[in-house]
Design an enzyme around this catalytic site. Structure first.
Site, PDB file in Angstrom:
ATOM      1  N   ASP A   1     -27.749  59.378  83.260  1.00  0.00           N
ATOM      2  CA  ASP A   1     -28.912  58.492  83.274  1.00  0.00           C
ATOM      3  C   ASP A   1     -28.529  57.350  84.210  1.00  0.00           C
ATOM      4  O   ASP A   1     -28.002  56.326  83.794  1.00  0.00           O
ATOM      5  CB  ASP A   1     -29.206  57.997  81.856  1.00  0.00           C
ATOM      6  CG  ASP A   1     -30.488  57.182  81.788  1.00  0.00           C
ATOM      7  OD1 ASP A   1     -31.200  57.106  82.806  1.00  0.00           O
ATOM      8  OD2 ASP A   1     -30.783  56.613  80.723  1.00  0.00           O
TER       9      ASP A   1
ATOM     10  N   ASP B   1     -19.242  54.196  79.853  1.00  0.00           N
ATOM     11  CA  ASP B   1     -20.021  53.151  80.523  1.00  0.00           C
ATOM     12  C   ASP B   1     -19.052  52.098  81.054  1.00  0.00           C
ATOM     13  O   ASP B   1     -17.946  51.939  80.526  1.00  0.00           O
ATOM     14  CB  ASP B   1     -21.041  52.499  79.581  1.00  0.00           C
ATOM     15  CG  ASP B   1     -22.203  51.874  80.344  1.00  0.00           C
ATOM     16  OD1 ASP B   1     -23.205  52.571  80.585  1.00  0.00           O
ATOM     17  OD2 ASP B   1     -22.098  50.692  80.741  1.00  0.00           O
TER      18      ASP B   1
ATOM     19  N   GLY C   1     -26.282  53.685  74.207  1.00  0.00           N
ATOM     20  CA  GLY C   1     -25.986  54.938  73.521  1.00  0.00           C
ATOM     21  C   GLY C   1     -27.103  55.676  72.831  1.00  0.00           C
ATOM     22  O   GLY C   1     -26.837  56.615  72.077  1.00  0.00           O
ATOM     23  N   GLY C   2     -28.360  55.316  73.084  1.00  0.00           N
ATOM     24  CA  GLY C   2     -29.461  56.023  72.429  1.00  0.00           C
ATOM     25  C   GLY C   2     -29.442  57.520  72.688  1.00  0.00           C
ATOM     26  O   GLY C   2     -29.636  58.335  71.775  1.00  0.00           O
ATOM     27  N   LYS C   3     -29.185  57.888  73.938  1.00  0.00           N
ATOM     28  CA  LYS C   3     -29.170  59.318  74.275  1.00  0.00           C
ATOM     29  C   LYS C   3     -27.897  59.994  73.764  1.00  0.00           C
ATOM     30  O   LYS C   3     -27.932  61.163  73.386  1.00  0.00           O
ATOM     31  CB  LYS C   3     -29.341  59.498  75.785  1.00  0.00           C
ATOM     32  CG  LYS C   3     -30.793  59.246  76.232  1.00  0.00           C
ATOM     33  CD  LYS C   3     -30.963  59.330  77.728  1.00  0.00           C
ATOM     34  CE  LYS C   3     -30.548  58.077  78.439  1.00  0.00           C
ATOM     35  NZ  LYS C   3     -31.386  56.897  78.161  1.00  0.00           N
TER      36      LYS C   3
ATOM     37  N   CYS D   1     -35.268  56.119  85.344  1.00  0.00           N
ATOM     38  CA  CYS D   1     -36.587  55.648  84.907  1.00  0.00           C
ATOM     39  C   CYS D   1     -37.269  55.006  86.129  1.00  0.00           C
ATOM     40  O   CYS D   1     -37.531  53.814  86.172  1.00  0.00           O
ATOM     41  CB  CYS D   1     -36.499  54.699  83.727  1.00  0.00           C
ATOM     42  SG  CYS D   1     -35.152  53.510  83.799  1.00  0.00           S
TER      43      CYS D   1
ATOM     44  N   CYS E   1     -23.447  57.578  81.843  1.00  0.00           N
ATOM     45  CA  CYS E   1     -23.851  56.165  81.889  1.00  0.00           C
ATOM     46  C   CYS E   1     -24.508  55.852  80.551  1.00  0.00           C
ATOM     47  O   CYS E   1     -25.721  55.690  80.451  1.00  0.00           O
ATOM     48  CB  CYS E   1     -24.814  55.914  83.035  1.00  0.00           C
ATOM     49  SG  CYS E   1     -24.221  56.470  84.657  1.00  0.00           S
ATOM     50  N   ALA E   2     -23.697  55.763  79.507  1.00  0.00           N
ATOM     51  CA  ALA E   2     -24.217  55.781  78.136  1.00  0.00           C
ATOM     52  C   ALA E   2     -24.989  54.528  77.761  1.00  0.00           C
ATOM     53  O   ALA E   2     -25.883  54.584  76.913  1.00  0.00           O
ATOM     54  CB  ALA E   2     -23.054  55.989  77.164  1.00  0.00           C
TER      55      ALA E   2
END
Length: 423
Positions: free
Chosen positions: A301, A254, A234-236, A354, A230-231
């Site tokens: 995520d 995504d 795309g930070g991760k 989160c 679940c990009a």
């Protein structure tokens, strides 16, 4: 500060625009500023701070005012929580307003129910009471009422953390190395970092330290096949690419074309070459089925309530509900099962949200493990210690704003084991 009638009017209009909360507050506020281009930088900063301050303390403020209006909320916030002197407002408000504003100055939050003090909706307090004491709920609520610091991630493909810290120090920007993430930096203020040369050259990205730790928990190796399921923007994915030194292959999946489009300029700046950005229609897309059993590491995520990010997104308290949590649980379980099908025997999957609610976290993991005996749980504390990260939250990674100075994050690490079939 010198407070003008036009500033008060602009704040009231902004609150009126945001408060239906049909969309995320930050998106509504961005549109408001686009529609009001004559507002100066200081005005925009004041309006944004006031609107988000009201959202963080809305339950308390609504308990103070007799009739809830954008004007009443703005005045109560400025006087009660920002300490603005009534003399500064005297020319802008009526005698009636002066009288009730004087009265609320003496009212303390502890006379109100727990939900109001914690700034949580009643449904959320009821959920939290299943596994937290009222004291801990209040503690959590108070920590989420504070604004979040600005965390950066150093792109280790292009720069070293010590070099970035030195550059920031030379420019008078107060910055410190984060206590847990080896590539994190925490800023004391909120400079316009997206216009900084370090950002524009791809050497730094904005990313909460808790989010950075997910990459170290997954710990991808050079040459591996990795999926960020679940990009989003795309930070991760970019962090994973840096940890792999751009060797191997990362699939950034995504369902949102818009989010993936936001990743493309970041990817271009990053100096990475091993990222493959792909839109999928859902968790059962043929692109995923083709990779079944071939992937070394998978990061999930998962879509979640986002309640761990209330410092940054206080409007989520009104945009989520008990019903929406139930709907998310179903979606999370389906995504986890689909993502797990990609993993090779011996591979590692990290499931993260989160959120601090067990039904989005431990319950999803426990139900998955009960239905999938070929997977077992890894200890997150041990995995992080292998990365020389001294953070002990037990078997699961569970981060909170007060003790860890991060957003509220949960993560579980799983591995696929070889089940020997009986002869």
């Amino acid at each position: 500060m010198h407070f003008t009638p036009s500033q008060l009017d602009a704040v009231i209009v902004a609150i009126r625009t945001v408060l239906p909360l049909e969309y995320p507050a930050d998106a509504i506020l961005r549109r408001f500023f686009q529609d009001n281009p004559l507002l100066g930088a200081q005005d925009r900063a004041f309006i944004a701070e006031t609107v988000f301050g009201i959202l963080r303390h809305r339950f308390f403020l609504e308990s103070l005012v007799k009739i809830v209006t954008p004007r009443a909320l703005a005045l109560a916030y400025l006087v009660k929580l920002q300490g603005m002197n009534l003399r500064e407002l005297a020319s802008l408000i009526s005698e009636t307003e002066i009288k009730w504003l004087s009265e609320i100055k003496a009212i303390k939050p502890d006379v109100f129910p727990l939900a109001t003090q914690a700034e949580f909706p009643v449904w959320l307090v009821e959920k939290l009471q299943h596994f937290m004491s009222d004291t801990d709920i209040l503690d959590l609520g108070l920590s989420l009422q504070k604004s979040a610091p600005l965390d950066l991630r150093v792109n280790t493909i292009l720069a070293k953390r010590c070099e970035v810290l030195e550059t920031l120090a030379q420019e008078g920007i107060d910055a410190q190395a984060t206590p847990y993430s080896p590539c994190g930096i925490r800023l004391a203020g909120k400079p316009a970092i997206n216009r900084h040369a370090l950002f524009l050259s791809g050497k730094i990205e904005v990313q909460d330290e808790g989010s950075q730790l997910l990459g170290y928990l997954l710990a991808p190796k050079r040459g591996e096949m990795v999926v960020d399921f679940c990009a989003g923007a795309g930070g991760k994915s970019l962090l994973l690419g840096a940890l792999m030194n751009s060797k191997g292959r990362i699939y950034a999946f995504d369902v949102s074309e818009k989010r993936l489009n936001n990743l493309k300029p970041r990817f271009k700046r990053s100096g990475l070459s091993n990222l493959h950005i792909q839109r999928i229609t859902n968790e059962n897309d043929i692109k995923i089925k083709r990779l079944a059993g071939k992937i070394d590491r998978v990061l999930v995520d998962a879509p979640c309530s986002g309640l761990g990010t209330l410092r940054r997104n206080p409007d989520l308290k009104w945009r989520q509900s008990s019903q929406s949590i139930d709907e998310l649980k179903t979606k999370q379980a389906a995504i986890l099962a689909a993502a797990a099908s990609l993993l090779k025997p011996g591979g590692r999957l990290v499931y993260a949200t989160c959120s601090f609610l067990p039904e989005e976290n431990k319950i999803v993991i426990n139900e998955f493990l009960a239905a999938h005996p070929q997977f077992s749980l890894l200890n997150c504390t041990e995995l992080l210690s292998h990365q020389k990260i001294p953070l002990d939250t037990g078997e699961f990674l569970q981060l909170f704003p007060k003790p860890h100075q991060t957003d509220g994050f949960f993560a579980a690490a799983l591995t696929r084991i070889n089940l020997v079939k009986p002869e």
